[in-house]
Design an enzyme around this catalytic site. Structure first.
Site, PDB file in Angstrom:
ATOM      1  N   TYR A   1      -2.560  -2.257   4.405  1.00  0.00           N
ATOM      2  CA  TYR A   1      -3.389  -1.086   4.685  1.00  0.00           C
ATOM      3  C   TYR A   1      -3.885  -1.033   6.125  1.00  0.00           C
ATOM      4  O   TYR A   1      -4.349   0.016   6.579  1.00  0.00           O
ATOM      5  CB  TYR A   1      -4.591  -1.042   3.737  1.00  0.00           C
ATOM      6  CG  TYR A   1      -4.244  -0.543   2.351  1.00  0.00           C
ATOM      7  CD1 TYR A   1      -4.389   0.790   2.005  1.00  0.00           C
ATOM      8  CD2 TYR A   1      -3.762  -1.417   1.380  1.00  0.00           C
ATOM      9  CE1 TYR A   1      -4.065   1.249   0.741  1.00  0.00           C
ATOM     10  CE2 TYR A   1      -3.428  -0.969   0.105  1.00  0.00           C
ATOM     11  CZ  TYR A   1      -3.584   0.366  -0.211  1.00  0.00           C
ATOM     12  OH  TYR A   1      -3.257   0.820  -1.462  1.00  0.00           O
TER      13      TYR A   1
ATOM     14  N   ASP B   1      -5.862  -5.659  -6.475  1.00  0.00           N
ATOM     15  CA  ASP B   1      -4.627  -6.412  -6.697  1.00  0.00           C
ATOM     16  C   ASP B   1      -3.609  -6.262  -5.573  1.00  0.00           C
ATOM     17  O   ASP B   1      -2.511  -6.811  -5.655  1.00  0.00           O
ATOM     18  CB  ASP B   1      -3.996  -6.053  -8.042  1.00  0.00           C
ATOM     19  CG  ASP B   1      -3.633  -4.583  -8.154  1.00  0.00           C
ATOM     20  OD1 ASP B   1      -3.781  -3.854  -7.165  1.00  0.00           O
ATOM     21  OD2 ASP B   1      -3.209  -4.161  -9.247  1.00  0.00           O
TER      22      ASP B   1
END
Length: 442
Positions: free
Chosen positions: A264, A170
């Site tokens: 990330y 998500d």
């Protein structure tokens, strides 16, 4: 209309109350008969489960909540498994973060050595739950949230290629919710996106509104200055580590201003900067233990002691929490909703390894995801992705073969690790720390 039976695997997770509340709140589109909780740690699951039974009794008495450590009881007669396993709990996550940091290497739960260590623990746990589902409810679907999703997806594709499992994350949805806020839209569902990459390792290439108008220029103008630090209520209540992550997107974006990056990527592209700003004695795990872990269990005990949940509620989380319900609805009702999922490449990205597990937009219906073609990708992204997918494949090789050599190669190849020598030192410590959680490596 059919009412569904859902098993939440990892019933003792601090995310379980939010998942249950989200399911209950969306019954107008996904009706429920029963929610079963399954965990192999009875002591951890029990307070969460008992609190949610009281919550359901007081607010949604038509839905049954049950819990068990028995696979037959938990997986028989179900339609979906929503899996959120954390093998080794936060004690092992802390080691995943702190052992690499000793060597000035990124300490993060899904990226670099920490993600590799977590992956080596997660594979067996996810396969075990998948096998339970297929044994007791062979027509059910498993919607897997368990991290690290990239390694888990690679493992399940190779070890159980015909299983009805969809590996999801998500984080892109959370970022798209931020995009919607930046653009002044009510919901991320007002946008159509094109995105490609690996899990926690991807890029948005196009964002339009439903009329086809290009929204990227406005987003890029904002991101170039502020990253993803939109002044939303969700952002204001985030821990400082998350605020830093959203701000850092500005620097990651600068490397390729033609696309918008997954947050990330900072761990792979700014490793030295990330490590320099880490508190090696108080990592993200400690932050979670001091806040979320403590708060959720305290609230569970409060509900149990009061035998009432009328004035007590768990936060359901940010707006992207309904993502897993969207996915269940797409399968159950053949909605053909467009969603980002992790699937075998198989030509979706035409100039990339066909066996790689990639994260791309898919149309989802009763037979699962149908990926949209992404065409060719640029050299910069292709090179980074080839290196990272090789790491993920080597980790799964190491798990399947019990190979020390392959795992050393995986750590050495990770862009977060500076040398084979450092990789070996980290690996040897991780082997000792993980004990029976990992297969024996030779």
């Amino acid at each position: 209309m059919k009412k569904f039976v859902v098993t939440v695997a990892g019933g003792g997770s601090t995310y379980t109350p939010g998942i249950i509340q989200m399911l209950l709140e969306n019954q107008d589109r996904f009706p429920l008969e029963e929610i079963k909780l399954y965990d192999n740690l009875a002591q951890r699951q029990e307070p969460i489960a008992q609190a949610m039974q009281i919550y359901c009794r007081d607010n949604y008495p038509e839905v049954k909540i049950s819990y068990s450590t028995d696979p037959a009881e938990s997986f028989t007669g179900i339609d979906f498994v929503m899996a959120q396993l954390r093998v080794g709990l936060y004690d092992m996550r802390e080691k995943d973060e702190k052992i690499p940091l000793k060597y000035d290497v990124v300490g993060q739960e899904t990226c670099g050595p920490g993600g590799i260590a977590y992956g080596m623990r997660s594979i067996a746990g996810v396969i075990e739950v998948l096998d339970y589902m297929e044994k007791y409810s062979p027509e059910a679907w498993m919607l897997n949230y368990s991290n690290p999703a990239a390694i888990v997806a690679e493992a399940t594709q190779r070890l159980r290629p015909n299983s009805k499992i969809i590996n999801i994350c998500d984080m892109p949805v959370a970022i798209e919710t931020i995009f919607a806020a930046i653009l002044g839209l009510k919901s991320r569902k007002e946008m159509n996106v094109r995105y490609y990459g690996l899990n926690h390792f991807g890029w948005w290439t196009s964002i339009t509104d439903k009329a086809g108008n290009d929204l990227m220029p406005k987003l890029k103008e904002f991101v170039a200055v502020k990253g993803y630090a939109a002044e939303t209520e969700d952002y204001q209540h985030r821990a400082q580590s998350w605020k830093d992550t959203y701000l850092k997107a500005k620097d990651t974006f600068a490397l390729d201003p033609e696309t918008l990056p997954n947050t990330y990527l900072k761990y792979y592209l700014y490793q030295d900067d990330i490590v320099a700003h880490e508190n090696k004695d108080f990592t993200r795990t400690n932050e979670v233990q001091a806040t979320r872990e403590k708060d959720v269990f305290a609230k569970a005990h409060q509900i149990i002691e009061a035998d009432s949940a009328h004035d007590i509620s768990f936060a359901t989380g940010s707006p992207h929490a309904s993502f897993i319900v969207d996915l269940a609805c797409a399968i159950a009702f053949n909605t053909q909703e467009r969603m980002l999922l992790i699937v075998p490449n198989n030509g979706i990205i035409s100039n990339f390894d066909p066996t790689a597990m990639v994260e791309v937009p898919c149309l989802v219906g009763k037979n699962g995801p149908e990926p949209l073609a992404m065409g060719t990708i640029p050299t910069f992204q292709k090179g980074l992705m080839e290196q990272q997918v090789a790491v993920e494949k080597l980790v799964v090789d190491a798990w399947m073969e019990g190979s020390y050599q392959k795992l050393w190669q995986a750590l050495t190849m990770s862009k977060t690790v500076p040398s084979a020598g450092v990789a070996k030192k980290i690996l040897d410590e991780l082997i000792e720390a993980n004990g029976d959680f990992w297969p024996v490596l030779k």
